[in-house]
Design a protein around this motif. Structure first.
Motif, short mmCIF file in Angstrom:
data_model
loop_
_atom_site.label_atom_id
_atom_site.label_comp_id
_atom_site.label_asym_id
_atom_site.label_seq_id
_atom_site.Cartn_x
_atom_site.Cartn_y
_atom_site.Cartn_z
N ALA A 1 0.85 -1.19 0.00
CA ALA A 1 0.00 0.00 0.00
C ALA A 1 0.88 1.23 0.00
CB ALA A 1 -0.92 0.01 1.21
N ASP B 1 1.57 5.26 0.99
CA ASP B 1 1.24 6.11 2.14
C ASP B 1 -0.09 6.80 1.85
OD1 ASP B 1 3.60 5.46 3.44
OD2 ASP B 1 4.70 7.09 2.50
N TRP B 2 -0.94 6.86 2.88
CA TRP B 2 -2.29 7.37 2.69
C TRP B 2 -2.29 8.87 2.44
CZ3 TRP B 2 -6.77 5.73 1.35
CH2 TRP B 2 -7.87 6.55 1.52
N GLN B 3 -2.91 9.27 1.32
CA GLN B 3 -3.14 10.66 0.99
C GLN B 3 -4.46 10.73 0.22
OE1 GLN B 3 0.16 12.12 -1.25
NE2 GLN B 3 1.60 11.96 0.45
N TRP B 4 -5.33 11.66 0.62
CA TRP B 4 -6.65 11.76 -0.01
C TRP B 4 -6.55 12.06 -1.50
CZ3 TRP B 4 -11.03 10.07 1.77
CH2 TRP B 4 -11.18 9.92 3.15
N ARG C 1 -4.59 10.99 -3.66
CA ARG C 1 -4.28 9.80 -4.46
C ARG C 1 -5.53 9.05 -4.88
NH1 ARG C 1 0.98 7.51 -1.50
NH2 ARG C 1 2.44 8.90 -2.49
N VAL D 1 -4.01 2.73 -5.18
CA VAL D 1 -3.45 3.10 -3.89
C VAL D 1 -2.85 1.88 -3.18
CG1 VAL D 1 -4.92 5.11 -3.59
CG2 VAL D 1 -5.68 2.89 -2.73
#
Length: 176
Positions: free
Chosen positions: A40, A42-45, A47, A60
């Motif tokens: 996965a 790194d979490w970013q809106w 994306r 993602v």
């Protein structure tokens, strides 16, 4: 336990096949080496909405499920699910109308009424590649049309389902 009707099995099988083929055609499903893993980003809106083309979104995460490699793109999965649901509802309506003989069209036209919009949706991802392979001159003139194929197919599937409802098709599909 009740047996499933052949129509439900047909609709379910075609819906799953369509979803898999759609994901394969847009590049979110592929065959890779055998393995089981996941990765996965790194979490970013932002994306979630990163676009790689008209109506195609970046992944993602990635899952390796044996020999299948699935790129997880929430927006692409929602679009695939929506197209699949509308296709299944149209198939259900076409089969129900044929079984009830309430359709004024010939059986061939009634059974294929819900399939044409799905084929248009398939063209949204595959048509540019096919035109490149065939070498059609003036490809640039067609490129602007491809962005309209997915919304057009969604609209046609919804209109087809509304037409089926007006002709007497059942409201919802009971899966169990």
């Amino acid at each position: 336990m009740a047996r499933r009707s052949p129509d439900k099995l047909l609709i379910g099988g075609l819906a799953v096949l369509y979803a898999l083929l759609y994901l394969y055609a847009i590049g979110d499903l592929d065959i890779g080496r055998a393995g089981w893993s996941g990765q996965a980003l790194d979490w970013q809106w932002q994306r979630l909405w990163a676009s790689r083309g008209p109506w195609l979104f970046e992944a993602v995460a990635m899952l390796e499920l044996g020999v299948l490699v699935l790129l997880i793109s929430p927006a692409n999965l929602v679009l695939a699910g929506l197209l699949t649901l509308l296709l299944a509802l149209n198939l259900h309506g076409a089969l129900a109308l044929r079984a009830n003989a309430q359709c004024s069209l010939s059986q061939g036209a009634a059974s294929s009424a819900g399939l044409w919009p799905a084929l248009v949706a398939g063209g949204a991802c595959c048509a540019p590649s096919l035109l490149l392979v065939l070498g059609i001159p003036g490809l640039g003139a067609f490129v602007g049309l491809f962005a309209w194929l997915l919304p057009l197919s969604l609209l046609l599937l919804v209109l087809s389902r509304c037409w089926q409802r007006r002709r007497g098709a059942p409201r919802v599909l009971r899966l169990l």
